[in-house]
Design a protein around this motif. Sequence first.
Motif: not given
Length: 637
Positions: A153-158, A206-210, A242-245
């Motif tokens: 999934d991270p590769g697809v998002l990139i 960032f989005f994991t934190a918030v 955290p991979i897709r927060p």
Amino acid sequence: MTHLAPEAIGEPGATRGGTGTSTRKGGGPAAAAAGRLRVWFSRRWVRALAEAVVSLAAALGYVLLSRHIVVNPIVRLGQVSGLAALQKYAAVLGLPLLALLLYTAYRGSARRHALARRLVCAALAGLATGVIAGGVVVALRGTPHPLGGQDGDPGVLIDMANSFLHREGMSGIYPPAFPALMALWAKIRYHGRGETGFALHDLQIFFTAVAGPMAYLAWRTLLRPFWALLIAVPAAVLFLDPIRPYSHVVMIVLLPLLGYWLRHMRRPEGRTTRQLVLRGAGSGLVFGALFLWYSGWYVWAAPGIAVLAPFLFPWRRGGGAARKAGLFVGSTVAVAGVVASPLLYQMVRLGAENPDRYAFLSVYADPGYVLGWVSDRSGTLTYQTWPAAGEMAGQSGFALLLLFAVGLGLGLGLRSIMVRTAAAVLAGAWFARFWFASQMAHEKAVQLYPRTTWIIMYCLMILAVLGMMAAVGRGSGWIERTLRPRTAPAGGPAAGRVIPQRVVRQLAAGMICVTALFAAMGASWSVNRYMPSEDVDQMGIDAYRAHTLKERDGTCPRYSPVKGECEDINKRDWKPGPIQDFIWCAGILADEWPSVCGHKAPKGVRSRTDVERDRMAKLAEEAKKAESEKKAESAKK
């Protein structure tokens, strides 16, 4: 009625005990400044803003602090030291907050404790996911790449973000907001194409934190601080990926926002037409933005809300109320439709051409199990060993306790809009889950039905907490009515409360401390799963892959386990893949495809022979390496 975390704190002139009126006059500049501060914090919007600022500051401040943890994240002992350092920092920040809360509960005035409780709960919500984000910082120390590297999934998002940088527009029916934000951040921070993976690294943290602050603030629209914290923290810690927060944050905040919206639709009286239209438009803007951020949860929430909304509409309150509610609903739908129109158009145009045919362990397991989740990296688990059978009809003690609390919510709190909302979403998602699962073998499509596990369990958690809240409210009210003297003595003071507010404050403070302890332990559990591991069947493989990619200058990351053999950064754009006409059974060996998937495995799927050959080759390579090291050591001697 006594509440576990009450907001009512007496009159502005209340003294330490919460009764009586202050008679001190003057007091100098310090007293005047304190008075101005009291007046300032008496404003509702100021208190709400303070909660938001404190929660976000706690989350992001903790992330900055975690950057000072210097360990080798590839080595297990380094990982353990990093986990311990995360807990040490959490204790340094959290223990003073809990001490302040307990002090004001026992020694402070009711007003001071109410403010402290608000801010402490907000800070704890931020720290809960701040620890998880800090763990991601530790796991990715030394590499600018994201969890997952450029695989899966991270590769697809990139690739999607690269397409946005090339101005190719929408990427199929996937929600475009997050890939677009990746592209924007890559352009601002990393100078564009080729560095979108670096942007994903930053946004994951960032989005994991918030996530914690967002969950807490969403629930604060409906609940008091303690109860909002009791739902927001377990939900954020348990569901956060955290991979897709961005995806799970939408689910967590969507349900309280739906409850908030239904409450305003049900009771439109007392507001002008202009106010209702503006509120509806604001709600539509939020719902539309969340849809573009991640739309999947709308699919599972829609059936229940579509059935519940007509029952809550104020048909019987007169034409005026119905017209006002109609304006509120109409403005919400209109604005949400306009904001979400790019993705809605793509779904109408391409939706039928994008079936989900990917299966993994949760697809093979009992579909009736909704109290646990296993990803496609399930380690040694199989559908014969997971889920583990509980003590009663396969249900564990936790399941029975949770269902008992859910019964309290339905039995004692059904008048609450949020109880009805959670129950309706639960019923709708439950039906949709089994509808798609029952059609899977015939239609050859999974249609993401295992993801209903998350929203069903979330609804159960909501109902359980609201059930406890209803039980506390009803029980304390019954005690007050039963034990309070019916008449006051002639000429004597009125009877006081049977359960003193001081005791309620102290009990609530103790429960907040326990919630904080759970958050610390749960966050450490979550972080530990993502610590780098070369085992492709464990979640740590995502952080491991981030350490095997080249940096911008062509060198390997500092702690890379494959020195000199790192992969190049890809710069490809997103292209739709071929649509297969069968379900792809991930995690299943070729020998087992006929019994699990019903047909022969396609080419490229590994068999038991391939696995055994790879295992023997790895053992031979390790033996050869050990022998060469032994010879080198002997020559050195």
